[in-house]
Design a protein around this motif. Structure first.
Motif, mmCIF file in Angstrom:
data_model
loop_
_atom_site.group_PDB
_atom_site.id
_atom_site.type_symbol
_atom_site.label_atom_id
_atom_site.label_comp_id
_atom_site.label_asym_id
_atom_site.label_seq_id
_atom_site.Cartn_x
_atom_site.Cartn_y
_atom_site.Cartn_z
ATOM 1 N N ARG A 290 -23.236 -12.571 -38.162
ATOM 2 C CA ARG A 290 -24.338 -12.479 -39.123
ATOM 3 C C ARG A 290 -25.645 -12.140 -38.413
ATOM 4 N N ARG A 291 -25.934 -12.879 -37.349
ATOM 5 C CA ARG A 291 -27.193 -12.708 -36.627
ATOM 6 C C ARG A 291 -27.289 -11.328 -35.980
ATOM 7 N N GLU A 292 -26.230 -10.898 -35.312
ATOM 8 C CA GLU A 292 -26.279 -9.632 -34.576
ATOM 9 C C GLU A 292 -26.279 -8.433 -35.518
ATOM 10 N N ALA A 293 -25.557 -8.516 -36.626
ATOM 11 C CA ALA A 293 -25.576 -7.420 -37.599
ATOM 12 C C ALA A 293 -26.975 -7.257 -38.182
ATOM 13 N N ASN A 294 -27.638 -8.370 -38.471
ATOM 14 C CA ASN A 294 -29.010 -8.298 -38.972
ATOM 15 C C ASN A 294 -29.961 -7.727 -37.925
ATOM 16 N N ARG A 295 -29.763 -8.106 -36.671
ATOM 17 C CA ARG A 295 -30.618 -7.578 -35.603
ATOM 18 C C ARG A 295 -30.427 -6.061 -35.473
ATOM 19 N N PHE A 296 -29.195 -5.609 -35.506
ATOM 20 C CA PHE A 296 -28.933 -4.172 -35.415
ATOM 21 C C PHE A 296 -29.613 -3.424 -36.564
ATOM 22 N N ALA A 297 -29.527 -3.976 -37.773
ATOM 23 C CA ALA A 297 -30.150 -3.319 -38.923
ATOM 24 C C ALA A 297 -31.668 -3.311 -38.788
ATOM 25 N N ARG A 298 -32.222 -4.452 -38.415
ATOM 26 C CA ARG A 298 -33.675 -4.580 -38.309
ATOM 27 C C ARG A 298 -34.240 -3.639 -37.247
ATOM 28 N N GLU A 299 -33.541 -3.541 -36.105
ATOM 29 C CA GLU A 299 -34.009 -2.690 -35.002
ATOM 30 C C GLU A 299 -33.505 -1.257 -35.119
ATOM 31 N N LYS A 300 -32.741 -0.985 -36.159
ATOM 32 C CA LYS A 300 -32.190 0.348 -36.436
ATOM 33 C C LYS A 300 -31.410 0.889 -35.239
ATOM 34 N N LEU A 301 -30.555 0.044 -34.701
ATOM 35 C CA LEU A 301 -29.687 0.439 -33.608
ATOM 36 C C LEU A 301 -28.477 1.191 -34.154
ATOM 37 N N PRO A 302 -27.926 2.123 -33.385
ATOM 38 C CA PRO A 302 -26.795 2.905 -33.892
ATOM 39 C C PRO A 302 -25.541 2.057 -34.039
ATOM 40 N N PRO A 303 -24.708 2.350 -35.023
ATOM 41 C CA PRO A 303 -23.479 1.579 -35.218
ATOM 42 C C PRO A 303 -22.530 1.732 -34.040
ATOM 43 N N ARG A 304 -21.759 0.660 -33.802
ATOM 44 C CA ARG A 304 -20.720 0.643 -32.775
ATOM 45 C C ARG A 304 -21.275 0.894 -31.375
ATOM 46 N N SER A 305 -22.502 0.441 -31.145
ATOM 47 C CA SER A 305 -23.117 0.651 -29.828
ATOM 48 C C SER A 305 -23.142 -0.619 -28.984
ATOM 49 N N MET A 306 -22.580 -1.714 -29.460
ATOM 50 C CA MET A 306 -22.496 -2.936 -28.668
ATOM 51 C C MET A 306 -21.121 -3.017 -28.019
ATOM 52 N N PRO A 307 -21.043 -3.199 -26.714
ATOM 53 C CA PRO A 307 -19.729 -3.381 -26.074
ATOM 54 C C PRO A 307 -19.055 -4.647 -26.601
ATOM 55 N N LEU A 308 -17.762 -4.581 -26.795
ATOM 56 C CA LEU A 308 -17.029 -5.744 -27.287
ATOM 57 C C LEU A 308 -17.219 -6.937 -26.361
ATOM 58 N N GLU A 309 -17.276 -6.693 -25.061
ATOM 59 C CA GLU A 309 -17.435 -7.790 -24.098
ATOM 60 C C GLU A 309 -18.756 -8.527 -24.344
ATOM 61 N N THR A 310 -19.788 -7.812 -24.701
ATOM 62 C CA THR A 310 -21.076 -8.443 -24.992
ATOM 63 C C THR A 310 -20.973 -9.337 -26.219
ATOM 64 N N LEU A 311 -20.332 -8.815 -27.261
ATOM 65 C CA LEU A 311 -20.189 -9.592 -28.489
ATOM 66 C C LEU A 311 -19.329 -10.839 -28.251
ATOM 67 N N LEU A 312 -18.246 -10.686 -27.499
ATOM 68 C CA LEU A 312 -17.389 -11.839 -27.201
ATOM 69 C C LEU A 312 -18.129 -12.890 -26.394
ATOM 70 N N ALA A 313 -18.978 -12.431 -25.483
ATOM 71 C CA ALA A 313 -19.753 -13.397 -24.677
ATOM 72 C C ALA A 313 -20.716 -14.191 -25.559
#
Length: 318
Positions: A290-313
Motif C-alpha cells: 500500500r505504502r510503496e504503490a502510493n509513493r510511486f504514484a505520488r512521485e510519478k515513478l515508472p511502473p515495474r521499476s522497483m527491483p523485487l529484491e528491494t521490495l522483499l527487503a
C-alpha cells in the motif's frame, strides 16, 4: 432506461460500449483529453473480433437527469466521492469498481446502491481508445443490491449487460464476490511495482493473499474461492493478442503508466490493512505494498521499476 457511465476509462468505456452495442441509451462521462477525443471521434473499442468507433454521447460533467437514469460509477475508488457528488441522490448507483468500500460510501447519499463485481481485463492508455482483449466475452459481471439482495432493477441491468459482449449474473450476495475479487486485486500493487511475471513475484503474491485471508477469516467476512470463480469463468474470458496493441498491466499498472498521480492501493491492500488493525491481525506485506504503490504514484515513478529484491527487503523489515 438510460445508463450514465461516470468514468469512461478501461472498465467504464467497455461497459458503456457494450451497452450501446446492445441497443441501450448510454451517456459517457469523461474528462480532459479523453473527453475531447470521445466528443470528436466517438469511442474506439478494440477487441479480438473488431475495431469500431462508436458514436456514444459524452459529457464532461453532470447533465440534466431523468427518472429512468441509472448511474454506473467506474472511477478508481479514491475518486468515488468527488465523482458522485454532483449527481442527484434519488438515482440508483451501480459501483462497477474494484475494492469493497465504494458501495458503503455511495450509500451515505444514495438510497439505491448496487455492487458490481467486475471480471473485465481492459486497457485505456490513449484518449478515446479502450482495448478489451478477452474472448468470447469481454468480461463476466456479477450484480446485486447492496448490502444484499436482488430486485427488479438488478435483473434488468443483468439482462441489458448480457445482450452484447458480457455474461452477467444476478448475485444476492454480491459483496462476497467482491471480497473474492479483492483477494485477486491484491496482486495489482506487485504488478505495478515490480511486475507480476518476475521470478519470485508469485511467492510474494501468495504471501499477500494468505495474510488477507487470515484477516477476512478473523473478521468473519465471506469471500468466493478460486475454485468457485474458475467454475463460472471457464474459458469464457481467454485473453487474445490483438495486432498492433501492446498488452500492458492491470489497473494499478495503468495508473502509474499514465502518471495520474494517484492509485487505488488504499482501497485494495489498504482495505486489508484497515481490517487487520480493526481485528488485531498484523498485515506487514499489504502495508508495504500500500505504502510503496502510493509513493510511486505520488512521485510519478515508472511502473515495474522497483527491483523485487528491494521490495522483499522492505517487507522483511516490516
Amino acid at each position: 432506461m438510460r445508463y450514465i457511465v461516470i468514468g469512461a476509462g478501461a472498465v467504464g468505456g467497455t461497459i458503456g460500449a457494450r451497452l450501446h452495442q446492445g441497443g441501450h441509451e448510454v451517456l459517457l462521462v469523461a474528462r480532459g483529453a479523453h473527453y475531447e477525443a470521445l466528443k470528436r471521434d466517438g469511442l474506439r473499442l478494440i477487441t479480438p473480433e473488431s475495431d469500431e468507433k462508436l458514436p456514444i454521447p459524452v459529457a464532461d460533467g453532470p447533465v440534466p437527469t431523468r427518472d429512468d437514469d441509472v448511474l454506473i460509477v467506474a472511477t478508481k475508488s479514491q475518486d468515488t466521492i468527488a465523482a458522485l457528488d454532483p449527481w442527484p441522490s434519488g438515482l440508483p448507483v451501480v459501483c462497477a469498481q474494484n475494492g469493497v468500500d465504494n458501495e458503503r460510501m455511495a450509500l451515505r447519499r444514495f438510497a439505491r446502491v448496487y455492487g458490481m463485481c467486475v471480471w473485465l481485463p481492459a486497457q485505456h492508455l490513449e484518449p478515446g481508445i479502450v482495448v478489451a482483449p478477452c474472448h468470447p466475452y469481454s468480461g463476466i459481471l456479477h450484480v446485486g443490491r447492496y448490502p444484499q439482495g436482488v430486485d427488479d432493477l438488478t435483473r434488468q441491468i443483468v439482462a441489458d449487460l448480457g445482450k452484447r459482449g458480457f455474461e452477467a449474473h444476478a448475485q444476492p450476495d454480491v459483496m462476497r464476490w467482491k471480497y473474492g475479487k479483492l483477494l485477486g486485486n491484491l496482486a495489482n500493487a506487485v504488478d505495478a511495482l515490480v511486475g507480476g511475471g518476475v521470478p519470485g513475484a508469485a511467492q510474494l503474491i501468495d504471501r499477500t493473499r494468505a495474510e488477507a485471508r487470515e484477516v477476512l477469516d478473523k473478521a468473519g467476512i465471506a469471500y468466493t474461492t478460486t475454485e468457485e470463480e474458475a467454475e463460472i469463468r471457464g474459458h469464457k474470458m481467454d485473453t487474445r493478442a490483438i495486432e498492433g496493441v501492446e498488452r500492458g498491466g492491470g489497473s494499478s499498472w495503468q495508473s502509474l503508466a499514465k502518471g495520474s498521480g494517484s492509485i487505488e492501493a488504499d482501497y485494495l491492500n489498504g482495505e486489508i490493512v484497515l481490517l487487520g488493525r480493526e481485528h488485531g491481525v498484523r498485515t506487514p506485506v499489504n502495508e508495504v505494498l500500500r505504502r510503496e504503490a502510493n509513493r510511486f504514484a505520488r512521485e510519478k515513478l515508472p511502473p515495474r521499476s522497483m527491483p523485487l529484491e528491494t521490495l522483499l527487503a522492505l517487507v522483511d523489515q516490516a
